[in-house]
Design a protein around this motif. Structure first.
Motif, PDB file in Angstrom:
ATOM      1  N   SER A 179      -4.256   0.246   2.233  1.00  9.28           N
ATOM      2  CA  SER A 179      -3.863  -0.979   1.532  1.00  9.28           C
ATOM      3  C   SER A 179      -4.160  -0.901   0.039  1.00  9.28           C
ATOM      4  O   SER A 179      -3.647  -1.711  -0.740  1.00  9.28           O
ATOM      5  CB  SER A 179      -4.579  -2.190   2.139  1.00  9.28           C
ATOM      6  N   ILE A 180      -4.969   0.096  -0.374  1.00 13.60           N
ATOM      7  CA  ILE A 180      -5.246   0.254  -1.808  1.00 13.60           C
ATOM      8  C   ILE A 180      -3.955   0.523  -2.582  1.00 13.60           C
ATOM      9  O   ILE A 180      -3.822   0.132  -3.746  1.00 13.60           O
ATOM     10  CB  ILE A 180      -6.263   1.393  -2.047  1.00 13.60           C
ATOM     11  N   PHE A 181      -2.986   1.174  -1.935  1.00 17.63           N
ATOM     12  CA  PHE A 181      -1.707   1.436  -2.606  1.00 17.63           C
ATOM     13  C   PHE A 181      -1.063   0.119  -3.026  1.00 17.63           C
ATOM     14  O   PHE A 181      -0.590  -0.026  -4.159  1.00 17.63           O
ATOM     15  CB  PHE A 181      -0.765   2.215  -1.679  1.00 17.63           C
ATOM     16  N   HIS A 182      -1.057  -0.848  -2.105  1.00 14.56           N
ATOM     17  CA  HIS A 182      -0.449  -2.149  -2.439  1.00 14.56           C
ATOM     18  C   HIS A 182      -1.306  -2.889  -3.464  1.00 14.56           C
ATOM     19  O   HIS A 182      -0.765  -3.615  -4.317  1.00 14.56           O
ATOM     20  CB  HIS A 182      -0.285  -2.991  -1.174  1.00 14.56           C
ATOM     21  N   PHE A 183      -2.624  -2.710  -3.402  1.00  5.12           N
ATOM     22  CA  PHE A 183      -3.495  -3.334  -4.396  1.00  5.12           C
ATOM     23  C   PHE A 183      -3.165  -2.804  -5.786  1.00  5.12           C
ATOM     24  O   PHE A 183      -3.026  -3.573  -6.748  1.00  5.12           O
ATOM     25  CB  PHE A 183      -4.964  -3.067  -4.061  1.00  5.12           C
ATOM     26  N   PHE A 184      -3.019  -1.474  -5.905  1.00  2.21           N
ATOM     27  CA  PHE A 184      -2.677  -0.893  -7.198  1.00  2.21           C
ATOM     28  C   PHE A 184      -1.273  -1.310  -7.632  1.00  2.21           C
ATOM     29  O   PHE A 184      -1.015  -1.452  -8.840  1.00  2.21           O
ATOM     30  CB  PHE A 184      -2.793   0.634  -7.148  1.00  2.21           C
ATOM     31  N   LEU A 185      -0.365  -1.490  -6.681  1.00  2.00           N
ATOM     32  CA  LEU A 185       0.957  -1.986  -7.021  1.00  2.00           C
ATOM     33  C   LEU A 185       0.833  -3.344  -7.709  1.00  2.00           C
ATOM     34  O   LEU A 185       1.499  -3.614  -8.714  1.00  2.00           O
ATOM     35  CB  LEU A 185       1.804  -2.092  -5.751  1.00  2.00           C
ATOM     36  N   GLY A 409       0.632 -11.472   0.492  1.00  2.00           N
ATOM     37  CA  GLY A 409      -0.405 -10.509   0.107  1.00  2.00           C
ATOM     38  C   GLY A 409      -1.383 -10.179   1.207  1.00  2.00           C
ATOM     39  O   GLY A 409      -1.971  -9.091   1.209  1.00  2.00           O
ATOM     40  N   VAL A 410      -1.591 -11.094   2.161  1.00  2.00           N
ATOM     41  CA  VAL A 410      -2.513 -10.794   3.262  1.00  2.00           C
ATOM     42  C   VAL A 410      -1.792 -10.200   4.460  1.00  2.00           C
ATOM     43  O   VAL A 410      -2.425  -9.849   5.456  1.00  2.00           O
ATOM     44  CB  VAL A 410      -3.278 -12.051   3.729  1.00  2.00           C
ATOM     45  N   SER A 411      -0.472 -10.072   4.385  1.00  3.86           N
ATOM     46  CA  SER A 411       0.271  -9.604   5.564  1.00  3.86           C
ATOM     47  C   SER A 411       1.290  -8.520   5.222  1.00  3.86           C
ATOM     48  O   SER A 411       0.937  -7.346   5.134  1.00  3.86           O
ATOM     49  CB  SER A 411       0.950 -10.800   6.253  1.00  3.86           C
ATOM     50  N   TRP A 412       2.516  -8.915   4.998  1.00  7.58           N
ATOM     51  CA  TRP A 412       3.582  -7.928   4.844  1.00  7.58           C
ATOM     52  C   TRP A 412       3.410  -7.047   3.621  1.00  7.58           C
ATOM     53  O   TRP A 412       3.870  -5.899   3.615  1.00  7.58           O
ATOM     54  CB  TRP A 412       4.938  -8.648   4.788  1.00  7.58           C
ATOM     55  N   GLY A 413       2.761  -7.556   2.574  1.00 14.32           N
ATOM     56  CA  GLY A 413       2.576  -6.735   1.375  1.00 14.32           C
ATOM     57  C   GLY A 413       1.871  -5.431   1.662  1.00 14.32           C
ATOM     58  O   GLY A 413       2.475  -4.346   1.577  1.00 14.32           O
ATOM     59  N   PRO A 414       0.578  -5.452   2.045  1.00 17.66           N
ATOM     60  CA  PRO A 414      -0.117  -4.192   2.334  1.00 17.66           C
ATOM     61  C   PRO A 414       0.314  -3.542   3.643  1.00 17.66           C
ATOM     62  O   PRO A 414       0.343  -2.309   3.753  1.00 17.66           O
ATOM     63  CB  PRO A 414      -1.591  -4.617   2.391  1.00 17.66           C
ATOM     64  N   LEU A 415       0.671  -4.352   4.658  1.00 11.21           N
ATOM     65  CA  LEU A 415       0.980  -3.777   5.971  1.00 11.21           C
ATOM     66  C   LEU A 415       2.299  -3.012   5.968  1.00 11.21           C
ATOM     67  O   LEU A 415       2.510  -2.127   6.798  1.00 11.21           O
ATOM     68  CB  LEU A 415       1.015  -4.884   7.031  1.00 11.21           C
ATOM     69  N   LYS A 416       3.171  -3.329   5.040  1.00  7.86           N
ATOM     70  CA  LYS A 416       4.413  -2.562   4.925  1.00  7.86           C
ATOM     71  C   LYS A 416       4.129  -1.097   4.595  1.00  7.86           C
ATOM     72  O   LYS A 416       4.873  -0.194   4.973  1.00  7.86           O
ATOM     73  CB  LYS A 416       5.296  -3.189   3.849  1.00  7.86           C
ATOM     74  N   TRP A 417       3.019  -0.858   3.874  1.00  8.07           N
ATOM     75  CA  TRP A 417       2.637   0.521   3.550  1.00  8.07           C
ATOM     76  C   TRP A 417       1.742   1.117   4.641  1.00  8.07           C
ATOM     77  O   TRP A 417       1.806   2.311   4.927  1.00  8.07           O
ATOM     78  CB  TRP A 417       1.895   0.547   2.209  1.00  8.07           C
ATOM     79  N   ILE A 418       0.910   0.286   5.262  1.00 13.05           N
ATOM     80  CA  ILE A 418      -0.039   0.787   6.258  1.00 13.05           C
ATOM     81  C   ILE A 418       0.669   1.235   7.526  1.00 13.05           C
ATOM     82  O   ILE A 418       0.442   2.350   8.022  1.00 13.05           O
ATOM     83  CB  ILE A 418      -1.088  -0.299   6.598  1.00 13.05           C
ATOM     84  N   ILE A 419       1.520   0.380   8.088  1.00 17.75           N
ATOM     85  CA  ILE A 419       2.124   0.663   9.393  1.00 17.75           C
ATOM     86  C   ILE A 419       2.987   1.927   9.379  1.00 17.75           C
ATOM     87  O   ILE A 419       2.771   2.845  10.186  1.00 17.75           O
ATOM     88  CB  ILE A 419       2.934  -0.552   9.895  1.00 17.75           C
ATOM     89  N   PRO A 420       3.989   2.054   8.489  1.00 20.08           N
ATOM     90  CA  PRO A 420       4.800   3.286   8.529  1.00 20.08           C
ATOM     91  C   PRO A 420       3.998   4.555   8.248  1.00 20.08           C
ATOM     92  O   PRO A 420       4.331   5.629   8.744  1.00 20.08           O
ATOM     93  CB  PRO A 420       5.849   3.045   7.439  1.00 20.08           C
ATOM     94  N   SER A 421       2.943   4.452   7.447  1.00 21.13           N
ATOM     95  CA  SER A 421       2.190   5.665   7.098  1.00 21.13           C
ATOM     96  C   SER A 421       1.314   6.158   8.239  1.00 21.13           C
ATOM     97  O   SER A 421       0.919   7.323   8.258  1.00 21.13           O
ATOM     98  CB  SER A 421       1.313   5.399   5.861  1.00 21.13           C
ATOM     99  N   GLU A 422       0.998   5.293   9.226  1.00 24.76           N
ATOM    100  CA  GLU A 422       0.067   5.695  10.274  1.00 24.76           C
ATOM    101  C   GLU A 422       0.693   5.874  11.649  1.00 24.76           C
ATOM    102  O   GLU A 422       0.086   6.491  12.528  1.00 24.76           O
ATOM    103  CB  GLU A 422      -1.065   4.671  10.382  1.00 24.76           C
ATOM    104  N   ILE A 423       1.904   5.359  11.885  1.00 21.81           N
ATOM    105  CA  ILE A 423       2.429   5.357  13.257  1.00 21.81           C
ATOM    106  C   ILE A 423       3.202   6.614  13.618  1.00 21.81           C
ATOM    107  O   ILE A 423       3.387   6.897  14.798  1.00 21.81           O
ATOM    108  CB  ILE A 423       3.337   4.136  13.501  1.00 21.81           C
ATOM    109  N   PHE A 424       3.646   7.394  12.633  1.00 22.76           N
ATOM    110  CA  PHE A 424       4.492   8.545  12.942  1.00 22.76           C
ATOM    111  C   PHE A 424       3.658   9.774  13.286  1.00 22.76           C
ATOM    112  O   PHE A 424       2.692  10.083  12.596  1.00 22.76           O
ATOM    113  CB  PHE A 424       5.408   8.888  11.760  1.00 22.76           C
TER     114      PHE A 424
END
Length: 522
Positions: A179-185, A409-424
């Motif tokens: 989620s740091i990626f979205h924070f830096f965004l 910011g507490v949901s789709w913002g960071p989770l959009k980066w978290i979910i695809p990066s970890e599920i594959f």
């Protein structure tokens, strides 16, 4: 090894909660600095998003390249919804995202071949070149070419940085680190709005300051990426097992036992080597059905929240409801602060309460705000933008945008980066992330190309349209997204195998006996 992800690292006691046996959860200086440097890729994306929103209503910029919009801004009879409805202006905004789509598709192959870190270096180089060209622009053609270079930068960094973060972060804290990626965004967006706020007071050349400051984060990332290790997963995939072991020791600490984690990575790479077809063709097979659905569904629903266009055009929305140009940018700065605070809350909560809980919380907040904005715009601005919105209602719009930003910011913002990066699984990870990000950028292109015309045509109905999609996407999460908190990234197959629906596609198979690790192709 489960098809689509191994389960070897999952012990019986941890099978239900994602705990892993033999994995180090130590947070080291190296992993912190590497994650911070990789997440800085979000700076350039965030900076560009907000710098664009400010520029599109900055009079010095519009006078230089879009004088017809300045005339509409000063026309008292102009429909407020349609002031910024210009195809040339939307081409300037959206060209970046169209270029990003093509870059993402190329980046998936490049990242796999040269590594995550080198892909980030390529992206930073493109951004530096694009920022310089935009700052020096003397006509609309230079602006668009510069935007295209920035699009290539976004395509490479958005594809590689989240995957890198997910691969090197300790499983227990992966959500927070990713989620740091979205924070830096959001930091990039905040920086851009501060620069715009100052640049808007400079006649004639203030817009050059806005575009030129983007050179700074690009240079920082370009230099800093040389000093971080590549991810062990990427090194194993390229046959560099000894280098992967050294990378793991640097990331996890010299005292950590990295053998269990390295074995799982090697087994995932062996699974990849058994496939003869390419990763993009492979992800369409039945056993990867849940991964394909999420690769498409997550970015589609992310875009349909309406947040991208709200973020891009926040100053324009505030200008539309009656604020001056300078106050509109100030309002955007306020939403940036709210966004940073909410992303921080998400980072502290995502590994404690899980991904699904944050999705549902954010969905409820965004739904209320979108319905509220549709009502305020419709009742107070009128169906044809013929009214001047009373100041209390204009302030209410700012409050609703801030609350909407917090929910996002507490949901789709960071989770959009978290979910695809970890599920594959490793064998389709680059392809899956490329597909996810290219779909996201395609929809961003479509929305940025159409939003100003849509606002002009549909008026307040634009917000009701997004509200309907928030209902659909929240139901999708409840039904089809399994909880992934704490699960090691190479053991994600067990999560899908236990899901009420996806278990019919993903079946665990017997784990092969571990072989002695040796350097060379896995």
């Amino acid at each position: 090894m489960a098809v689509g992800g191994g389960v070897a690292a999952m012990d019986p006691a941890g099978a239900g909660n994602g705990a892993a046996s033999g994995y180090s959860s130590q947070i080291t200086f190296t992993v912190v600095m590497s994650c911070l440097m990789a997440a800085s890729g979000g700076l350039i994306f965030g900076y560009d998003i907000s710098i664009t929103g400010g520029l599109t209503q900055m009079e010095s910029f519009l006078q230089e390249f879009f004088p017809e919009i300045v005339e509409k801004m000063h026309n008292a009879q102009q429909d407020s919804y349609c002031i910024f409805d210009s195809q040339v202006l939307t081409i300037f905004v959206s060209s970046l995202y169209l270029a990003g789509v093509f870059a993402c598709l190329v980046a998936g192959h490049v990242t796999r071949k040269v590594g995550r870190r080198n892909s980030m270096l390529i992206g930073a180089s493109f951004f530096l070149a694009g920022a310089i060209l935009n700052c020096a622009a003397v006509n609309i053609y230079m602006l668009v070419v510069g935007r295209i270079l920035l699009g290539f930068a976004v395509g490479f960094t958005n594809q590689s940085a989240p995957v890198y973060l997910a691969e090197i972060a300790p499983a227990r804290w992966r959500g927070a680190f990713t989620s740091i990626f979205h924070f830096f965004l959001n930091v990039g967006m905040f920086m851009a709005d501060l620069v715009n706020y100052r640049a808007n007071t400079i006649a004639n050349w203030g817009w050059r300051l806005s575009l030129g400051v983007g050179i700074v984060p690009a240079a920082v990332i370009l230099v800093g990426a040389f000093f971080i290790p590549d991810s062990p997963n990427s090194l194993v995939l390229r046959g560099k097992v000894d280098e992967a072991r050294d990378s793991l020791r640097r990331i996890r600490g010299p005292s950590a036992d990295v053998d269990v984690e390295l074995k799982d990575i090697v087994q995932a790479a062996e699974e990849d080597s058994r496939h003869k077809t390419g990763a993009f063709r492979r992800i369409g097979r039945r056993e990867y059905r849940p991964h394909l659905v999420m690769a498409v569904g997550i970015p589609v629903f992310f875009e349909l929240t309406g947040m991208i266009v709200v973020t891009l055009f926040t100053p324009l929305l505030f200008y539309t409801v009656g604020f001056t140009s300078q106050k509109a940018i100030l309002g955007s700065i306020i939403t940036d602060v709210v966004s940073l605070a909410s992303v921080t809350v998400a980072a502290l909560s995502v590994d404690r309460y899980g991904r699904r809980s944050l999705f549902m919380l954010g969905g409820g907040i965004m739904l209320v705000c979108l319905v509220g904005m549709a009502w305020v715009f419709g009742a107070q601005l009128g169906t044809n933008g013929e009214k001047a919105m009373p100041r209390p209602y204009a302030v209410a719009v700012v409050a609703l945008v801030c609350l909407f930003t917090a929910g996002f910011g507490v949901s789709w913002g960071p989770l959009k980066w978290i979910i695809p990066s970890e599920i594959f699984p490793l064998e389709v990870r680059s392809a899956g992330q490329s597909m996810s990000e290219s779909i996201s950028l395609t929809l961003t292109f479509v929305q940025t190309q159409s939003f100003l015309a849509m606002l002009c045509s549909f008026k307040y109905g634009s917000f009701a349209y997004n509200a309907g999609w928030v209902v659909v996407m929240t139901a999708f999460v409840i039904l089809f997204l399994p909880e992934t908190k704490g699960v090691p990234i190479e053991a994600m197959g067990a999560v899908w195998a236990r899901h009420w629906y996806w278990k019919r596609f993903v079946k665990p198979v017997p784990v092969p006996a571990p072989d002695k690790l040796a350097d060379g192709p896995a």
